[in-house]
Each structure stands twice: as C-alpha cells, then as structure tokens.
Design an enzyme around this catalytic site. Structure first.
Site, PDB file in Angstrom:
ATOM      1  N   TYR A  61       0.343  -1.102   0.121  1.00  0.00           N
ATOM      2  CA  TYR A  61      -0.079   0.210  -0.266  1.00  0.00           C
ATOM      3  C   TYR A  61       1.009   0.934   0.844  1.00  0.00           C
ATOM      4  CZ  TYR A  61      -4.060  -2.652  -0.482  1.00  0.00           C
ATOM      5  OH  TYR A  61      -5.647  -3.848  -0.191  1.00  0.00           O
ATOM      6  N   ARG A  64       1.216   2.371  -3.396  1.00  0.00           N
ATOM      7  CA  ARG A  64       0.531   2.454  -4.507  1.00  0.00           C
ATOM      8  C   ARG A  64      -0.056   3.715  -3.503  1.00  0.00           C
ATOM      9  NH1 ARG A  64      -4.052  -1.262  -3.963  1.00  0.00           N
ATOM     10  NH2 ARG A  64      -4.889   0.067  -5.268  1.00  0.00           N
ATOM     11  N   ASP A  99      -7.481   5.778  -5.190  1.00  0.00           N
ATOM     12  CA  ASP A  99      -6.782   6.376  -5.027  1.00  0.00           C
ATOM     13  C   ASP A  99      -7.896   7.751  -4.889  1.00  0.00           C
ATOM     14  OD1 ASP A  99      -6.581   5.669  -8.197  1.00  0.00           O
ATOM     15  OD2 ASP A  99      -8.125   8.027  -8.074  1.00  0.00           O
ATOM     16  N   HIS A 114     -14.497   0.938  -1.123  1.00  0.00           N
ATOM     17  CA  HIS A 114     -13.437  -0.432  -0.446  1.00  0.00           C
ATOM     18  C   HIS A 114     -12.245   0.755  -0.082  1.00  0.00           C
ATOM     19  CE1 HIS A 114     -14.490  -2.881  -4.034  1.00  0.00           C
ATOM     20  NE2 HIS A 114     -15.086  -2.674  -2.687  1.00  0.00           N
ATOM     21  N   CYS A 122      -6.695   2.302  12.893  1.00  0.00           N
ATOM     22  CA  CYS A 122      -6.126   1.163  13.447  1.00  0.00           C
ATOM     23  C   CYS A 122      -6.810  -0.245  13.779  1.00  0.00           C
ATOM     24  CB  CYS A 122      -6.513   1.571  15.374  1.00  0.00           C
ATOM     25  SG  CYS A 122      -6.452   0.222  16.616  1.00  0.00           S
ATOM     26  N   GLY A 183     -14.858   1.373 -16.181  1.00  0.00           N
ATOM     27  CA  GLY A 183     -13.549   0.978 -15.763  1.00  0.00           C
ATOM     28  C   GLY A 183     -13.689  -0.579 -15.071  1.00  0.00           C
ATOM     29  N   SER A 185     -13.921  -4.462 -13.927  1.00  0.00           N
ATOM     30  CA  SER A 185     -14.049  -5.844 -14.513  1.00  0.00           C
ATOM     31  C   SER A 185     -15.366  -6.695 -14.375  1.00  0.00           C
ATOM     32  CB  SER A 185     -13.011  -6.596 -14.365  1.00  0.00           C
ATOM     33  OG  SER A 185     -13.101  -6.969 -13.218  1.00  0.00           O
TER      34      SER A 185
HETATM   35  C1  BV8 Z   1     -17.195  -9.185   0.824  1.00  0.00           C
HETATM   36  C2  BV8 Z   1      -9.039  -2.982  -1.704  1.00  0.00           C
HETATM   37  C3  BV8 Z   1     -19.794  -9.368   2.667  1.00  0.00           C
HETATM   38  C4  BV8 Z   1      -8.543  -2.009  -2.155  1.00  0.00           C
HETATM   39  C5  BV8 Z   1     -10.115  -4.341  -2.964  1.00  0.00           C
HETATM   40  C6  BV8 Z   1     -16.726 -16.406  -3.946  1.00  0.00           C
HETATM   41  C7  BV8 Z   1     -18.102 -15.817  -5.556  1.00  0.00           C
HETATM   42  C8  BV8 Z   1     -18.822 -14.621  -5.265  1.00  0.00           C
HETATM   43  C9  BV8 Z   1     -18.278 -12.993  -4.021  1.00  0.00           C
HETATM   44  C10 BV8 Z   1     -17.350 -14.180  -3.045  1.00  0.00           C
HETATM   45  C11 BV8 Z   1     -16.647 -15.015  -3.463  1.00  0.00           C
HETATM   46  N1  BV8 Z   1     -16.020 -15.600  -1.760  1.00  0.00           N
HETATM   47  C12 BV8 Z   1     -15.396 -14.360  -2.041  1.00  0.00           C
HETATM   48  C13 BV8 Z   1     -16.303 -13.130  -2.410  1.00  0.00           C
HETATM   49  C14 BV8 Z   1     -16.212 -11.898  -2.202  1.00  0.00           C
HETATM   50  C15 BV8 Z   1     -15.333 -10.906  -2.525  1.00  0.00           C
HETATM   51  C16 BV8 Z   1     -15.228 -11.224  -3.561  1.00  0.00           C
HETATM   52  O1  BV8 Z   1     -16.184 -10.823  -4.841  1.00  0.00           O
HETATM   53  N2  BV8 Z   1     -14.304 -11.993  -4.541  1.00  0.00           N
HETATM   54  C17 BV8 Z   1     -14.634 -11.901  -5.608  1.00  0.00           C
HETATM   55  C18 BV8 Z   1     -12.985 -11.898  -6.297  1.00  0.00           C
HETATM   56  C19 BV8 Z   1     -14.484 -13.090  -6.223  1.00  0.00           C
HETATM   57  N3  BV8 Z   1     -16.092  -9.433  -1.873  1.00  0.00           N
HETATM   58  C20 BV8 Z   1     -15.376  -9.106  -1.311  1.00  0.00           C
HETATM   59  O2  BV8 Z   1     -14.602 -10.017   0.058  1.00  0.00           O
HETATM   60  C21 BV8 Z   1     -16.037  -8.160  -0.992  1.00  0.00           C
HETATM   61  N4  BV8 Z   1     -16.580  -8.171   1.026  1.00  0.00           N
HETATM   62  O3  BV8 Z   1     -17.858  -9.465   0.174  1.00  0.00           O
HETATM   63  O4  BV8 Z   1     -18.430  -8.463   2.339  1.00  0.00           O
HETATM   64  C22 BV8 Z   1     -20.590  -8.589   2.333  1.00  0.00           C
HETATM   65  C23 BV8 Z   1     -21.312  -8.644   0.898  1.00  0.00           C
HETATM   66  C24 BV8 Z   1     -22.211  -7.522   1.042  1.00  0.00           C
HETATM   67  C25 BV8 Z   1     -22.019  -6.993   2.554  1.00  0.00           C
HETATM   68  C26 BV8 Z   1     -22.252  -6.852   3.245  1.00  0.00           C
HETATM   69  C27 BV8 Z   1     -20.944  -7.750   3.613  1.00  0.00           C
HETATM   70  C28 BV8 Z   1     -14.764  -6.800  -0.513  1.00  0.00           C
HETATM   71  C29 BV8 Z   1     -14.477  -6.424  -1.683  1.00  0.00           C
HETATM   72  C30 BV8 Z   1     -13.246  -4.842  -1.163  1.00  0.00           C
HETATM   73  C31 BV8 Z   1     -12.135  -6.131  -1.733  1.00  0.00           C
HETATM   74  N5  BV8 Z   1     -10.681  -5.370  -1.911  1.00  0.00           N
HETATM   75  N6  BV8 Z   1      -9.754  -3.411  -3.359  1.00  0.00           N
HETATM   76  C32 BV8 Z   1      -7.441  -2.240  -2.962  1.00  0.00           C
HETATM   77  O5  BV8 Z   1      -6.018  -2.350  -3.415  1.00  0.00           O
HETATM   78  O6  BV8 Z   1      -7.250  -1.347  -4.314  1.00  0.00           O
HETATM   79  S1  BV8 Z   1     -11.061  -4.710  -4.619  1.00  0.00           S
HETATM   80  C33 BV8 Z   1      -9.981  -4.866  -5.731  1.00  0.00           C
HETATM   81  O7  BV8 Z   1     -11.284  -5.168  -6.795  1.00  0.00           O
HETATM   82  C34 BV8 Z   1     -10.501  -3.038  -6.287  1.00  0.00           C
HETATM   83  O8  BV8 Z   1     -10.605  -2.400  -4.946  1.00  0.00           O
HETATM   84  C35 BV8 Z   1     -10.827  -3.199  -7.143  1.00  0.00           C
HETATM   85  O9  BV8 Z   1     -11.890  -2.234  -6.579  1.00  0.00           O
HETATM   86  C36 BV8 Z   1     -11.515  -3.959  -7.042  1.00  0.00           C
HETATM   87  C37 BV8 Z   1     -12.569  -4.610  -8.714  1.00  0.00           C
HETATM   88  O10 BV8 Z   1     -11.057  -4.454  -9.557  1.00  0.00           O
HETATM   89  P1  BV8 Z   1     -11.422  -2.933 -10.508  1.00  0.00           P
HETATM   90  O11 BV8 Z   1     -11.542  -1.913 -10.357  1.00  0.00           O
HETATM   91  O12 BV8 Z   1     -12.820  -3.925 -11.375  1.00  0.00           O
HETATM   92  O13 BV8 Z   1     -10.525  -3.668 -11.802  1.00  0.00           O
HETATM   93  P2  BV8 Z   1      -9.966  -4.622 -12.786  1.00  0.00           P
HETATM   94  O14 BV8 Z   1      -8.621  -5.142 -12.679  1.00  0.00           O
HETATM   95  O15 BV8 Z   1     -10.391  -5.995 -12.105  1.00  0.00           O
HETATM   96  O16 BV8 Z   1     -10.814  -3.804 -14.117  1.00  0.00           O
HETATM   97  C38 BV8 Z   1     -10.424  -3.217 -14.432  1.00  0.00           C
HETATM   98  C39 BV8 Z   1     -11.206  -2.770 -15.943  1.00  0.00           C
HETATM   99  O17 BV8 Z   1     -10.967  -1.563 -16.626  1.00  0.00           O
HETATM  100  C40 BV8 Z   1     -11.441  -3.642 -16.889  1.00  0.00           C
HETATM  101  O18 BV8 Z   1     -12.902  -4.383 -17.223  1.00  0.00           O
HETATM  102  C41 BV8 Z   1     -11.035  -3.310 -18.289  1.00  0.00           C
HETATM  103  O19 BV8 Z   1     -11.144  -3.100 -19.338  1.00  0.00           O
HETATM  104  C42 BV8 Z   1     -11.065  -2.034 -17.849  1.00  0.00           C
HETATM  105  N7  BV8 Z   1      -9.840  -0.877 -18.337  1.00  0.00           N
HETATM  106  C43 BV8 Z   1      -8.599  -0.767 -18.603  1.00  0.00           C
HETATM  107  N8  BV8 Z   1      -8.361   0.181 -19.580  1.00  0.00           N
HETATM  108  C44 BV8 Z   1      -9.507   1.146 -18.974  1.00  0.00           C
HETATM  109  C45 BV8 Z   1     -10.604   1.000 -18.692  1.00  0.00           C
HETATM  110  N9  BV8 Z   1     -11.691   1.321 -18.407  1.00  0.00           N
HETATM  111  C46 BV8 Z   1     -11.853   1.942 -19.287  1.00  0.00           C
HETATM  112  N10 BV8 Z   1     -11.259   2.688 -19.812  1.00  0.00           N
HETATM  113  C47 BV8 Z   1      -9.315   2.548 -19.661  1.00  0.00           C
HETATM  114  N11 BV8 Z   1      -8.770   3.394 -20.504  1.00  0.00           N
HETATM  115 ZN    ZN Z   2      -6.450   1.923  18.177  1.00  0.00          ZN
END
Ligand code: BV8
Ligand code: ZN
Length: 243
Positions: A61, A64, A99, A114, A122, A183, A185
């Site tokens: 982090y 980043r 960001d 997120h 903390c 933007g 996935s």
């Molecule tokens: C939760 C931290 C319970 C910050 C992140 C099995 C099935 C389904 C779900 C799950 C499962 N097992 C576990 C889960 C839940 C899990 C999950 O979804 N896992 C996935 C991998 C299967 N989710 C969680 O754990 C979440 N919490 O579920 O708690 C709950 C639920 C509901 C209500 C209450 C409680 C927590 C999720 C947060 C995790 N932290 N990041 C950081 O480090 O940045 S997630 C991480 O991935 C980022 O934050 C980001 O937001 C997220 C998604 O990524 P994207 O932003 O989509 O980026 P990616 O690279 O994937 O895609 C980029 C896109 O941009 C592409 O499509 C590309 O084509 C496009 N692009 C490229 N260039 C351009 C463009 N678009 C436009 N212009 C361009 N020039």
């Molecule tokens: Zn504390």
C-alpha cells in the site's frame, strides 16, 4: 449510442473501478500488467495477510500511495466532476478505487466503498476514526501506533471485509434512474451486483470500458472505449425547458 440524455427528473448513480485511473498511469488489477500480476491477493489484501505479514501489506500500500500521489486526474475524472457540477442535486459517485483522483478532479458527492490510500486506521476495533496519512512506510517500525496501542493499518477494505457505507449505497441505488458504470471488470462483489439492483429498479444501466465486463448482462447499453476518450462527450444534460 453516442450520447446519454439526462433529464431534470433523472437520479444519476456512477460507479467507477480501476479502469478510470488507467489513463492516469495507475495499473488496474486484472489487466495483463495489473497489480494482481505482481502480488497475490492472499498476501496483501486479506485480514489474514495483515495478521501474518503486516510489513508486506504496508509495502504494497505504500508503493500504491506513492504512485497515486504522482498521478494526475485524466479527462474521465474531469468529465464526471463537470457532470456533477451540472447536476448538483441529481448526482452520486461511488468508487471502488482508493486513489484520490476523483477528488483532485473536483468531484464532491463521492463515496470510497473500498477505502482510501490517503488514510490509515487502527488495526483494532477501538472506535477511533481513520486518520489522514500519506506516509510511505519502508519498514514496520516506522508505522505509528494508535493511542490504544494497536498498529495503524491501511484504511482499505480487504477481501472478506464489509465494504464501507453499504446502507447509504443501497439507498442511493434504490432511487437511481440512470446507473453509469465505468472501468470495472465486474468481478468483485457486492459492487458487481449494483447493476442488477439498478436494472431491477427499472434504471437505464450503461457500461463504459474497452472490453465487456463479466456482468455485461445487466447493462442496457455498453459503450466500448477508453473512459478518458468516451466520457468527455457522452452526457447530454437536458434543461427543464428542453424536457
Ligand atoms: C464482502 C482493496 C461481505 C483496495 C479490494 C465467491 C463468489 C462471489 C463473491 C465472493 C466469493 N468469494 C468471496 C467473495 C466476496 C469477495 C469477492 O467478490 N471476491 C471475488 C474476487 C470473487 N468480495 C469481498 O470480499 C468484499 N466483501 O463481500 O463482504 C459482504 C457483502 C455484501 C454486504 C456486506 C458484506 C470486499 C471486496 C473489496 C476487496 N478490496 N480492493 C485496493 O487494494 O485497491 S477489491 C479490488 O478489486 C479493488 O478495490 C477494485 O475495486 C476491485 C475490482 O477491480 P476493478 O476496479 O474492476 O479492476 P479490474 O482490474 O478488475 O478491471 C479493470 C477494468 O478496467 C477492466 O474491465 C478493463 O477492461 C477496464 N479498463 C482498462 N483500461 C481502461 C478501462 N476502462 C476504461 N478506460 C480505460 N482506459
Ligand atoms: Zn486503536
């Protein structure tokens, strides 16, 4: 489609992902040169990773933080800030990004579901609020402790943790008539499910990005292209007179 018409009765909900910051030079997660090509989620973005190796989490982090501080908002961020200024009562921006490029572009009504790179909190549930923190920590002994003795961690929602302000987000989605997703996935929930919620409510749902997202079935329109090139000319705000 070359324009999205926005009427005075529309409530606009925008969701952005890493793709909107790609043209600012910040890597996405799942593109070939993305962050998950260099790091494993299990090592840097889970509560277990934090317990096991907090130094590695801070290295990830901190690097980043550095990259985000050097980056500049791009025309996509600026286009959303401009749209908000034209729709002060009708616009809400939720970002998955940590960001601060939306803020630096001028966006105001914004929610980081997120977490934020520019804040730390903390590691314990001691109740103290997250603090502004842009420090780049090179080693664990540089990382300050909370008054309660807990170590500061990035104010980031790790996988397995609950995204921030979910109730407020559900309320906003419930009143949405136009959802624009940019933007992302569509691979991370619950964010990837927002489009289906909006569609069920009868909202128009538009995706903007260079490739179809995994949740493409939820969108009434997909606008192919880079956000920095497509967003600036995409919206057509209709005044009451025109409507
Ligand atoms: C939760 C931290 C319970 C910050 C992140 C099995 C099935 C389904 C779900 C799950 C499962 N097992 C576990 C889960 C839940 C899990 C999950 O979804 N896992 C996935 C991998 C299967 N989710 C969680 O754990 C979440 N919490 O579920 O708690 C709950 C639920 C509901 C209500 C209450 C409680 C927590 C999720 C947060 C995790 N932290 N990041 C950081 O480090 O940045 S997630 C991480 O991935 C980022 O934050 C980001 O937001 C997220 C998604 O990524 P994207 O932003 O989509 O980026 P990616 O690279 O994937 O895609 C980029 C896109 O941009 C592409 O499509 C590309 O084509 C496009 N692009 C490229 N260039 C351009 C463009 N678009 C436009 N212009 C361009 N020039
Ligand atoms: Zn504390």
């Amino acid at each position: 489609m070359d324009h999205i018409a926005i009427s005075p009765s529309d409530q606009v909900f925008v969701l952005t992902g890493a793709g909107i910051s790609a043209e600012s030079g910040l890597p996405t997660f799942r593109d070939s040169d993305g962050l998950w090509a260099g790091y494993r989620i299990e090592d840097v973005c889970t509560p277990d990773a934090w317990r096991r190796d907090p130094a590695e989490v801070w290295r990830f982090y901190s690097s980043r933080r550095e990259a985000a501080q050097k980056a500049q908002p791009n025309p996509a961020h600026l286009a959303l800030a401009e749209l908000e200024s034209q729709l002060p009562e009708q616009f809400f921006l939720c970002t998955q990004n940590v960001d601060d490029l939306h803020e630096r572009a001028g966006s105001v009504n914004l929610l980081h579901m997120h977490g934020e790179l520019a804040k730390s909190r903390c590691e314990r549930e001691c109740g103290r609020a997250p603090v502004e923190d842009r420090a780049v920590y090179r080693s664990l002994d540089e990382v300050p402790r909370c008054a309660c003795g807990g170590r500061l961690r990035p104010h980031i929602v790790f996988f397995g943790e609950t995204p921030l302000e979910m109730d407020r987000l559900q309320d906003k989605i419930a009143e949405t008539t136009l959802m624009v997703v940019v933007g992302t996935s569509g691979s991370v929930y619950p964010a990837a499910g927002f489009v289906h919620r909006g569609r069920q409510r009868g909202a128009r749902t538009v995706y903007v990005g260079p490739e179809e997202p995994l949740n493409a079935s939820g969108f009434t329109h997909v606008v192919k292209g880079k956000a920095g090139e497509v967003l600036p000319g995409l919206f057509q705000v209709e005044t009451a007179a025109e409507n």
